[in-house]
Design a protein around this motif. Structure first.
Motif, PDB file in Angstrom:
ATOM      1  N   LEU A  71       0.858  -1.180   0.000  1.00  0.00           N
ATOM      2  CA  LEU A  71       0.000   0.000   0.000  1.00  0.00           C
ATOM      3  C   LEU A  71       0.892   1.227   0.000  1.00  0.00           C
ATOM      4  CD1 LEU A  71      -1.412  -1.994   2.548  1.00  0.00           C
ATOM      5  CD2 LEU A  71      -3.235  -0.549   1.706  1.00  0.00           C
ATOM      6  N   TYR A  72       0.629   2.141  -0.928  1.00  0.00           N
ATOM      7  CA  TYR A  72       1.305   3.434  -0.970  1.00  0.00           C
ATOM      8  C   TYR A  72       0.469   4.357  -0.098  1.00  0.00           C
ATOM      9  CZ  TYR A  72       3.239   7.735  -3.018  1.00  0.00           C
ATOM     10  OH  TYR A  72       3.843   8.955  -3.207  1.00  0.00           O
ATOM     11  N   VAL A  73       1.067   4.923   0.953  1.00  0.00           N
ATOM     12  CA  VAL A  73       0.305   5.709   1.923  1.00  0.00           C
ATOM     13  C   VAL A  73       0.889   7.112   2.064  1.00  0.00           C
ATOM     14  CG1 VAL A  73      -0.491   5.840   4.314  1.00  0.00           C
ATOM     15  CG2 VAL A  73      -0.238   3.603   3.226  1.00  0.00           C
ATOM     16  N   ALA A  74       0.019   8.102   1.952  1.00  0.00           N
ATOM     17  CA  ALA A  74       0.373   9.495   2.239  1.00  0.00           C
ATOM     18  C   ALA A  74      -0.587   9.976   3.330  1.00  0.00           C
ATOM     19  CB  ALA A  74       0.236  10.364   0.995  1.00  0.00           C
ATOM     20  N   ILE A  75      -0.033  10.396   4.458  1.00  0.00           N
ATOM     21  CA  ILE A  75      -0.882  10.806   5.580  1.00  0.00           C
ATOM     22  C   ILE A  75      -0.919  12.325   5.700  1.00  0.00           C
ATOM     23  CG2 ILE A  75      -0.508   8.666   6.863  1.00  0.00           C
ATOM     24  CD1 ILE A  75       1.433  10.224   8.666  1.00  0.00           C
ATOM     25  N   GLY A  76      -1.934  12.803   6.412  1.00  0.00           N
ATOM     26  CA  GLY A  76      -2.020  14.226   6.715  1.00  0.00           C
ATOM     27  C   GLY A  76      -2.211  15.115   5.518  1.00  0.00           C
TER      28      GLY A  76
END
Length: 143
Positions: A71-76
């Motif tokens: 999973l490619y995750v970008a938070i905030g």
């Protein structure tokens, strides 16, 4: 001792084909990879994601057939609509299953004021030399 997931990730990154597939989904050399068991709670995994400079890849696997999932995750992401938080006990494996049917899934955990985005990559075929059976690739649309 390295986990099965870590061994499979190492095999994927160690192969030219694996690097090409990951790169096609935004991975770059040096990008942090968080290893998570499929039953780990999303909020706990996101704590590890936040400890790195996002975006990051989260690697887990399907315990039913040992598929390796990224999973490619970008938070905030402040530009995104603030979503209702996920259920408290949502696992990273469940998040993958929710995200796999779309290009990107916007989600939020209760501990964060902003939403995050995740992209579930199609499982890869990994030829593992560490004694684990190979991970079989499946068609994402065939689930």
């Amino acid at each position: 001792m390295r986990s099965k997931i870590a061994e499979l990730v190492s095999e994927a990154i160690g192969s030219r084909q694996g690097r090409e597939q990951l790169s096609a989904h935004g991975w770059v050399q040096g990008m942090p990879i968080v290893i998570a068991q499929p039953e780990e709670i999303v909020k706990d995994v996101m704590s590890l994601v936040a400890a790195h400079q996002p975006p990051v890849l989260v690697a887990t696997f399907n315990p039913e057939d040992n598929e390796l999932w990224f999973l490619y995750v970008a938070i905030g992401c402040t530009a995104l609509k603030v979503e209702d938080p996920l259920e408290e006990h949502t696992s990273i494996g469940e998040l993958y299953k929710m995200a796999v049917g779309s290009s990107f899934l916007t989600f939020r955990i209760a501990q964060m004021p902003t939403s995050s985005v995740v992209h579930a990559m199609e499982p890869q075929r990994v030829r593992n030399h560490a004694g684990y059976r190979p991970v079989n690739i499946s068609a994402v649309n065939g689930r």
